[in-house]
Design a protein around this motif. Structure first.
Motif, PDB file in Angstrom:
ATOM      1  N   UNK A   8      29.470  -3.992 -81.649  1.00 22.55           N
ATOM      2  CA  UNK A   8      29.028  -3.469 -80.380  1.00 22.55           C
ATOM      3  C   UNK A   8      27.709  -3.092 -80.216  1.00 22.55           C
ATOM      4  N   UNK A   9      27.172  -2.539 -81.325  1.00 20.04           N
ATOM      5  CA  UNK A   9      25.699  -2.030 -81.219  1.00 20.04           C
ATOM      6  C   UNK A   9      24.684  -3.383 -81.061  1.00 20.04           C
ATOM      7  N   UNK A  10      25.111  -4.492 -81.978  1.00 19.46           N
ATOM      8  CA  UNK A  10      24.216  -5.378 -81.846  1.00 19.46           C
ATOM      9  C   UNK A  10      24.267  -6.361 -80.644  1.00 19.46           C
ATOM     10  N   UNK A  11      25.309  -6.341 -80.104  1.00 19.42           N
ATOM     11  CA  UNK A  11      25.625  -6.810 -78.929  1.00 19.42           C
ATOM     12  C   UNK A  11      25.003  -6.327 -77.656  1.00 19.42           C
ATOM     13  N   UNK A  12      25.093  -4.741 -77.723  1.00 15.90           N
ATOM     14  CA  UNK A  12      24.337  -4.155 -76.754  1.00 15.90           C
ATOM     15  C   UNK A  12      22.729  -4.387 -76.873  1.00 15.90           C
ATOM     16  N   UNK A  13      22.342  -4.316 -77.925  1.00 15.31           N
ATOM     17  CA  UNK A  13      20.832  -4.428 -78.335  1.00 15.31           C
ATOM     18  C   UNK A  13      20.381  -6.099 -78.008  1.00 15.31           C
ATOM     19  N   UNK A  14      21.299  -6.954 -77.772  1.00 17.63           N
ATOM     20  CA  UNK A  14      20.863  -8.145 -77.324  1.00 17.63           C
ATOM     21  C   UNK A  14      20.857  -9.067 -78.446  1.00 17.63           C
ATOM     22  N   UNK A  63      42.696  10.975 -82.230  1.00 18.06           N
ATOM     23  CA  UNK A  63      41.408  10.567 -81.543  1.00 18.06           C
ATOM     24  C   UNK A  63      40.455  10.929 -82.281  1.00 18.06           C
ATOM     25  N   UNK A  64      39.248   9.639 -82.779  1.00 20.04           N
ATOM     26  CA  UNK A  64      38.397   9.602 -83.602  1.00 20.04           C
ATOM     27  C   UNK A  64      36.914   9.195 -82.866  1.00 20.04           C
ATOM     28  N   UNK A  65      35.945   9.435 -83.478  1.00 18.98           N
ATOM     29  CA  UNK A  65      34.412   8.801 -83.237  1.00 18.98           C
ATOM     30  C   UNK A  65      34.043   7.934 -84.359  1.00 18.98           C
ATOM     31  N   UNK A  66      33.733   6.578 -84.161  1.00 18.14           N
ATOM     32  CA  UNK A  66      33.312   5.760 -85.081  1.00 18.14           C
ATOM     33  C   UNK A  66      31.899   5.552 -84.751  1.00 18.14           C
ATOM     34  N   UNK A  67      31.319   5.564 -85.820  1.00 22.33           N
ATOM     35  CA  UNK A  67      29.512   5.396 -85.532  1.00 22.33           C
ATOM     36  C   UNK A  67      28.822   4.693 -86.714  1.00 22.33           C
ATOM     37  N   UNK A  68      27.620   3.966 -86.116  1.00 21.41           N
ATOM     38  CA  UNK A  68      27.012   3.361 -87.432  1.00 21.41           C
ATOM     39  C   UNK A  68      25.488   3.628 -87.016  1.00 21.41           C
ATOM     40  N   UNK A  69      24.778   3.153 -88.049  1.00 24.68           N
ATOM     41  CA  UNK A  69      23.159   3.067 -87.887  1.00 24.68           C
ATOM     42  C   UNK A  69      22.620   2.249 -88.939  1.00 24.68           C
ATOM     43  N   UNK A  70      21.711   1.451 -88.859  1.00 24.81           N
ATOM     44  CA  UNK A  70      20.898   0.808 -90.064  1.00 24.81           C
ATOM     45  C   UNK A  70      20.078   1.948 -90.576  1.00 24.81           C
ATOM     46  N   UNK A  71      19.878   2.019 -91.824  1.00 25.24           N
ATOM     47  CA  UNK A  71      18.788   2.668 -92.643  1.00 25.24           C
ATOM     48  C   UNK A  71      17.759   1.984 -93.469  1.00 25.24           C
ATOM     49  N   UNK A  73      19.808   7.286 -82.072  1.00 26.93           N
ATOM     50  CA  UNK A  73      19.572   6.479 -83.064  1.00 26.93           C
ATOM     51  C   UNK A  73      20.932   5.998 -83.571  1.00 26.93           C
ATOM     52  N   UNK A  74      21.910   6.407 -83.219  1.00 23.88           N
ATOM     53  CA  UNK A  74      23.368   5.995 -83.704  1.00 23.88           C
ATOM     54  C   UNK A  74      24.158   5.426 -82.639  1.00 23.88           C
ATOM     55  N   UNK A  75      24.815   4.455 -83.032  1.00 25.32           N
ATOM     56  CA  UNK A  75      25.685   4.039 -82.078  1.00 25.32           C
ATOM     57  C   UNK A  75      27.163   4.427 -82.507  1.00 25.32           C
ATOM     58  N   UNK A  76      27.839   4.941 -81.395  1.00 23.05           N
ATOM     59  CA  UNK A  76      29.158   5.485 -81.678  1.00 23.05           C
ATOM     60  C   UNK A  76      29.942   5.235 -80.464  1.00 23.05           C
ATOM     61  N   UNK A  77      31.402   5.191 -80.739  1.00 22.57           N
ATOM     62  CA  UNK A  77      32.460   4.926 -79.687  1.00 22.57           C
ATOM     63  C   UNK A  77      33.434   5.969 -79.960  1.00 22.57           C
ATOM     64  N   UNK A  78      34.351   6.331 -79.026  1.00 25.43           N
ATOM     65  CA  UNK A  78      35.460   7.166 -79.449  1.00 25.43           C
ATOM     66  C   UNK A  78      37.002   6.268 -79.061  1.00 25.43           C
ATOM     67  N   UNK A  79      37.833   6.483 -80.047  1.00 27.50           N
ATOM     68  CA  UNK A  79      39.124   5.742 -79.856  1.00 27.50           C
ATOM     69  C   UNK A  79      40.018   6.308 -80.203  1.00 27.50           C
ATOM     70  N   UNK A 117      37.176  -1.154 -87.702  1.00 24.83           N
ATOM     71  CA  UNK A 117      36.579  -0.340 -86.777  1.00 24.83           C
ATOM     72  C   UNK A 117      34.921  -0.381 -86.953  1.00 24.83           C
ATOM     73  N   UNK A 118      34.696  -0.196 -88.553  1.00 26.18           N
ATOM     74  CA  UNK A 118      33.339  -0.256 -88.927  1.00 26.18           C
ATOM     75  C   UNK A 118      32.659  -1.453 -88.449  1.00 26.18           C
ATOM     76  N   UNK A 119      33.159  -2.529 -88.630  1.00 28.07           N
ATOM     77  CA  UNK A 119      32.639  -3.923 -88.351  1.00 28.07           C
ATOM     78  C   UNK A 119      32.612  -4.018 -86.986  1.00 28.07           C
ATOM     79  N   UNK A 120      33.670  -3.605 -85.822  1.00 22.88           N
ATOM     80  CA  UNK A 120      33.597  -3.742 -84.620  1.00 22.88           C
ATOM     81  C   UNK A 120      32.274  -2.868 -83.950  1.00 22.88           C
TER      82      UNK A 120
END
Length: 208
Positions: A38-44, A75-83, A4-10, A31-34
């Motif tokens: 990314x999630x919205x783009x990947x979901x179309x 090295x960090x992981x950045x994640x997001x999800x709508x609630x 349910x979470x979109x996450x990327x590592x950087x 980073x949060x905005x990106x």
């Protein structure tokens, strides 16, 4: 990772750090905005899709709890999800984890879907909200989105200066990007000022 979470590592880059080689708050918000982009783009349902359907998302509010900010090359992981979605509002959590998986930063945000033609909020169509999977809110401090100045403290404008909005402040929507406001606000603070919790209410779009 939870599906349910979109996450990327950087890794934290030099251009994102302050003089103490620590990630800056504007870079954190970038980073949060990106991540949400990314999630919205990947979901179309990304930028081009919204533009074709005469929509854009505008942020209303940030609240960010900071346990620790990463350093240069970490090295960090950045994640997001709508609630949640409500009429024309979208609610979204973000986080930043360190290399050991510890939650270093948690954030909550509120967004409004705007009709590009009218410039007014539009009810979120089901074909947009349905592509996202909602998740329970992160355990963090949740305040009133209306930011009130404390009556117990005295605020001055000693370090504040008038700012002329130039092209370098604008994003692809033609208004000042939300992280730019943080840069402008922090410019009025001493460099040693330590922030553990940040709340931002956006009341009006600043244009060129």
């Amino acid at each position: 990772m939870d599906d349910k979470i979109y996450e990327y590592v950087k890794r934290i880059g030099f251009s994102q750090c302050d003089s103490r080689k620590t990630l800056t708050l504007p870079s954190l918000v970038d980073d949060f905005q990106d991540c949400s982009t990314f999630q919205s783009e990947d979901l179309g349902v990304g930028y081009d899709f919204l533009e074709e359907n005469d929509y854009l998302w505008v942020i209303n509010y940030w609240e960010i709890d900071i346990e620790a900010l990463p350093k240069l090359c970490d090295r960090v992981a950045v994640g997001t999800f709508p609630h949640g979605f409500k009429v024309f509002f979208g609610y979204r959590n973000f986080y930043l984890k360190d290399e050991k998986g510890n939650m270093a930063v948690k954030a909550n945000s509120m967004w409004t879907l705007i009709n590009r033609t009218t410039g007014k909020p539009d009810r979120i169509p089901k074909y947009i909200s349905d592509v996202y999977v909602l998740k329970e809110k992160l355990p963090m401090t949740y305040g009133n989105r209306k930011v009130e100045l404390s009556k117990d403290k005295v605020y001055t404008e000693t370090n504040a200066t008038e700012v002329t909005i130039r092209n370098l402040h604008l994003d692809s929507n033609g208004h000042v990007n939300n992280a730019q406001y943080i840069k402008l606000a922090m410019d009025a603070l001493p460099e040693t000022f330590k922030i553990k919790r940040l709340r931002i209410e956006y009341r009006m779009q600043a244009l060129l």
